[in-house]
Scaffold this active site. Structure first.
Site, mmCIF file in Angstrom:
data_model
loop_
_atom_site.group_PDB
_atom_site.id
_atom_site.type_symbol
_atom_site.label_atom_id
_atom_site.label_comp_id
_atom_site.label_asym_id
_atom_site.label_seq_id
_atom_site.Cartn_x
_atom_site.Cartn_y
_atom_site.Cartn_z
ATOM 1 N N GLY A 10 -6.811 -5.442 -6.252
ATOM 2 C CA GLY A 10 -5.607 -5.155 -6.488
ATOM 3 C C GLY A 10 -5.346 -4.947 -7.259
ATOM 4 O O GLY A 10 -4.165 -4.963 -8.245
ATOM 5 N N MET A 15 1.146 -6.643 -7.323
ATOM 6 C CA MET A 15 1.247 -8.113 -7.396
ATOM 7 C C MET A 15 0.208 -9.027 -8.250
ATOM 8 O O MET A 15 0.535 -9.938 -8.704
ATOM 9 C CB MET A 15 1.128 -7.856 -5.742
ATOM 10 C CG MET A 15 2.026 -8.400 -4.952
ATOM 11 S SD MET A 15 3.422 -10.029 -5.545
ATOM 12 C CE MET A 15 2.061 -11.346 -5.352
ATOM 13 N N GLY A 100 -2.357 -11.533 1.453
ATOM 14 C CA GLY A 100 -0.835 -11.430 1.452
ATOM 15 C C GLY A 100 0.358 -9.684 2.014
ATOM 16 O O GLY A 100 0.775 -8.992 2.043
ATOM 17 N N ASN A 126 4.452 -13.166 3.985
ATOM 18 C CA ASN A 126 5.779 -13.136 2.668
ATOM 19 C C ASN A 126 5.136 -14.663 2.358
ATOM 20 O O ASN A 126 4.689 -15.854 3.262
ATOM 21 C CB ASN A 126 6.676 -13.805 3.090
ATOM 22 C CG ASN A 126 8.173 -13.854 2.207
ATOM 23 O OD1 ASN A 126 7.688 -14.852 1.127
ATOM 24 N ND2 ASN A 126 8.788 -12.504 2.043
ATOM 25 N N HIS A 157 13.809 -2.952 0.010
ATOM 26 C CA HIS A 157 12.682 -3.022 -1.103
ATOM 27 C C HIS A 157 13.064 -1.867 -1.790
ATOM 28 O O HIS A 157 13.589 -1.098 -1.627
ATOM 29 C CB HIS A 157 11.855 -2.749 -0.229
ATOM 30 C CG HIS A 157 11.168 -4.287 0.403
ATOM 31 N ND1 HIS A 157 11.633 -5.294 1.716
ATOM 32 C CD2 HIS A 157 10.453 -5.532 -0.236
ATOM 33 C CE1 HIS A 157 10.733 -5.739 1.976
ATOM 34 N NE2 HIS A 157 10.209 -6.619 0.403
ATOM 35 N N LYS A 161 7.509 1.349 -2.123
ATOM 36 C CA LYS A 161 6.816 0.231 -0.451
ATOM 37 C C LYS A 161 6.310 1.532 -0.069
ATOM 38 O O LYS A 161 7.020 2.168 0.839
ATOM 39 C CB LYS A 161 7.557 -0.482 -0.185
ATOM 40 C CG LYS A 161 7.158 -1.772 0.669
ATOM 41 C CD LYS A 161 8.074 -2.929 0.932
ATOM 42 C CE LYS A 161 7.390 -3.561 2.124
ATOM 43 N NZ LYS A 161 6.377 -3.758 1.819
HETATM 44 N N1 LIG Z 1 3.069 -11.022 1.613
HETATM 45 C C1 LIG Z 1 3.880 -11.766 0.389
HETATM 46 O O1 LIG Z 1 4.591 -12.818 0.030
HETATM 47 C C2 LIG Z 1 3.425 -10.230 -0.100
HETATM 48 C C3 LIG Z 1 2.845 -8.729 -0.270
HETATM 49 N N2 LIG Z 1 3.012 -7.718 -0.519
HETATM 50 C C4 LIG Z 1 2.143 -6.706 0.100
HETATM 51 O O2 LIG Z 1 1.171 -6.628 -0.782
HETATM 52 C C5 LIG Z 1 0.959 -5.159 -0.999
HETATM 53 C C6 LIG Z 1 0.258 -4.867 -2.531
HETATM 54 O O3 LIG Z 1 2.087 -4.553 -3.373
HETATM 55 P P1 LIG Z 1 2.680 -4.871 -4.377
HETATM 56 O O4 LIG Z 1 1.215 -4.895 -5.132
HETATM 57 O O5 LIG Z 1 3.508 -4.049 -4.589
HETATM 58 O O6 LIG Z 1 1.432 -2.393 -3.901
HETATM 59 P P2 LIG Z 1 0.697 -2.077 -5.381
HETATM 60 O O7 LIG Z 1 0.334 -0.702 -4.810
HETATM 61 O O8 LIG Z 1 1.511 -1.796 -6.573
HETATM 62 O O9 LIG Z 1 -0.608 -2.564 -5.829
HETATM 63 C C7 LIG Z 1 -1.860 -2.504 -4.989
HETATM 64 C C8 LIG Z 1 -3.058 -2.208 -5.328
HETATM 65 O O10 LIG Z 1 -3.907 -2.228 -4.514
HETATM 66 C C9 LIG Z 1 -4.830 -1.402 -4.974
HETATM 67 N N3 LIG Z 1 -6.069 -1.119 -4.176
HETATM 68 C C10 LIG Z 1 -6.120 0.089 -3.111
HETATM 69 N N4 LIG Z 1 -7.812 -0.696 -2.398
HETATM 70 C C11 LIG Z 1 -7.961 -0.855 -2.595
HETATM 71 C C12 LIG Z 1 -9.382 -1.887 -2.480
HETATM 72 N N5 LIG Z 1 -10.384 -0.829 -2.148
HETATM 73 N N6 LIG Z 1 -9.883 -2.235 -3.875
HETATM 74 C C13 LIG Z 1 -9.032 -3.310 -4.460
HETATM 75 N N7 LIG Z 1 -7.897 -2.491 -5.076
HETATM 76 C C14 LIG Z 1 -7.132 -1.631 -3.900
HETATM 77 C C15 LIG Z 1 -4.242 -0.625 -5.336
HETATM 78 O O11 LIG Z 1 -4.689 0.869 -6.239
HETATM 79 P P3 LIG Z 1 -4.236 2.464 -6.631
HETATM 80 O O12 LIG Z 1 -3.015 1.961 -6.805
HETATM 81 O O13 LIG Z 1 -5.204 2.731 -7.334
HETATM 82 O O14 LIG Z 1 -4.187 2.550 -5.060
HETATM 83 C C16 LIG Z 1 -3.334 -0.957 -5.838
HETATM 84 O O15 LIG Z 1 -3.258 -0.992 -7.410
HETATM 85 C C17 LIG Z 1 1.843 -4.276 -0.180
HETATM 86 O O16 LIG Z 1 0.945 -4.435 1.223
HETATM 87 C C18 LIG Z 1 2.936 -5.190 -0.308
HETATM 88 O O17 LIG Z 1 3.761 -4.998 1.004
HETATM 89 C C19 LIG Z 1 3.513 -7.799 -1.375
HETATM 90 C C20 LIG Z 1 4.140 -8.757 -2.195
HETATM 91 C C21 LIG Z 1 4.694 -9.823 -1.977
HETATM 92 O O1 LIG Z 2 6.281 -4.738 -0.742
HETATM 93 C C1 LIG Z 2 6.772 -5.360 -1.338
HETATM 94 O O2 LIG Z 2 7.162 -5.635 -2.613
HETATM 95 C C2 LIG Z 2 6.783 -6.796 -0.651
HETATM 96 N N1 LIG Z 2 6.414 -6.739 0.894
HETATM 97 C C3 LIG Z 2 6.279 -8.178 1.210
HETATM 98 C C4 LIG Z 2 7.008 -7.751 2.858
HETATM 99 O O3 LIG Z 2 6.518 -6.378 3.043
HETATM 100 O O4 LIG Z 2 7.415 -8.366 3.882
HETATM 101 C C5 LIG Z 2 6.609 -9.059 0.975
HETATM 102 C C6 LIG Z 2 7.794 -8.916 -0.381
HETATM 103 O O5 LIG Z 2 9.430 -8.676 0.543
HETATM 104 C C7 LIG Z 2 7.789 -8.120 -0.714
#
Ligand SMILES: NC(=O)C1=CN([C@@H]2O[C@H](COP(=O)(O)OP(=O)(O)OC[C@H]3O[C@@H](n4cnc5c(N)ncnc54)[C@H](OP(=O)(O)O)[C@@H]3O)[C@@H](O)[C@H]2O)C=CC1
Ligand SMILES: O=C(O)C1=N[C@H](C(=O)O)C[C@H](O)C1
Length: 271
Positions: A10, A15, A100, A126, A157, A161
């Site tokens: 991703g 992220m 994540g 998180n 958020h 999201k």
């Molecule tokens: N645990 C934590 O601390 C945090 C968790 N998160 C979580 O992380 C996830 C991603 O968040 P965020 O970065 O904002 O979302 P984004 O949509 O910006 O990023 C997700 C990426 O994954 C890509 N993707 C989808 N399917 C695939 C695949 N099969 N192989 C490789 N890449 C793929 C998407 O591509 P495309 O755009 O082409 O669909 C996109 O570029 C969410 O579930 C969010 O809730 C976020 C921040 C903190």
């Molecule tokens: O999608 C986000 O941006 C985030 N996702 C995580 C969540 O679902 O809690 C963590 C963070 O808050 C950002």
């Protein structure tokens, strides 16, 4: 110890780009690969350039298996279906997998747990130190206060999201339920609309707000008769999640297979 070779899946996401920057700044880590989904417009682009850096010589690929075979770990902030597939690939390659991603179904969670029988896997809704400390505080407060204090969790958020409530809100809800000695399945209230009747004692309520560019805000409210306790966390920069994910990868390196959490990584014990 040799540098840890990490693949970011991703890598073009919000992220993913922050992770590429964080890895490139860490002397003990090396970006061994960057993956995007088949058909992505970003395939073939340099991961460093996408992250706003000079070229790193690592281009986005849709061939995770080849990259995983030559890596020590995978960092994964994608979507649930992709993370489930990557968990199986990482298990096959016997490498660390840090997840994540949020918004999993129970069935997807079971598949991730199955993959973790073969490799060390760290998963958390998180990855920040602050939220995981907050969860320990919530557990403690919920253990102290009885049902005379109503628990409500409010999160906000950004408008891109796709899952609700947030993984963090669920993590905090689980902490509250554990503190109370109940389950979130039985006590969680995720929607309210129309004539709901009065609040049921013991409910753990959730409210979801979406808008603008908010990185992530969570507020856990304990509302009693005539007084209220609020515990809050505000993420101002996605770097806090990336730093936590990289700490998880380092911690998991060389560890025996299993499903670990950020509580394990951070060594947080209950108060
Ligand atoms: N645990 C934590 O601390 C945090 C968790 N998160 C979580 O992380 C996830 C991603 O968040 P965020 O970065 O904002 O979302 P984004 O949509 O910006 O990023 C997700 C990426 O994954 C890509 N993707 C989808 N399917 C695939 C695949 N099969 N192989 C490789 N890449 C793929 C998407 O591509 P495309 O755009 O082409 O669909 C996109 O570029 C969410 O579930 C969010 O809730 C976020 C921040 C903190
Ligand atoms: O999608 C986000 O941006 C985030 N996702 C995580 C969540 O679902 O809690 C963590 C963070 O808050 C950002």
């Amino acid at each position: 110890m040799t540098q840890m070779r990490l693949v970011v899946v991703g890598a073009s996401g919000r992220m993913g780009r922050v992770l590429v920057r964080a890895i490139s700044e860490a002397p003990d880590l090396v970006l061994a690969g960057a993956v995007d989904q088949p058909g992505s417009e970003f395939l073939g682009r340099d991961a460093g350039e996408l992250a706003g850096l000079p070229p790193l010589g690592v281009t986005l690929s849709d061939d995770p298996l080849t990259l995983f075979a030559a890596a020590d770990g995978v960092i994964d902030f994608t979507i649930p279906a992709a993370s489930v597939a990557y968990a199986a690939f990482a298990a096959q390659a016997r490498i660390v997998h840090v997840i994540g991603t949020t918004g999993f179904s129970a069935e997807e969670e079971a598949r991730i747990a199955a993959a973790a029988r073969h490799a060390a896997l760290v998963r958390s809704g998180n990855m920040s130190l602050g939220v995981n400390l907050l969860a320990a505080l919530v557990r403690r407060v919920a253990r102290t206060l009885d049902e005379g204090f109503d628990i409500e969790i409010v999160e906000m958020h950004h408008n891109r999201k796709i899952d609700a409530p947030s993984g963090t809100a669920l993590l905090l809800g689980e902490a509250a339920a554990q503190g109370r000695g109940v389950t979130l399945e039985e006590n969680g209230v995720f929607t309210r609309h129309g004539t709901t009747g009065p609040r049921r004692s013991g409910d753990i309520g959730f409210a979801t707000l979406r808008g603008g560019t908010v990185v992530g805000e969570h507020n856990v409210i304990f509302a009693g008769a005539g007084e209220r306790i609020e515990l809050a966390h505000k993420a101002e920069d996605r770097g806090v999640f990336a730093r936590g994910a990289l700490a998880a990868a380092r911690w998991a390196r060389g560890r025996k297979p299993g499903l670990y959490s950020m509580t394990d990584v951070l060594g947080l014990t209950d108060f």
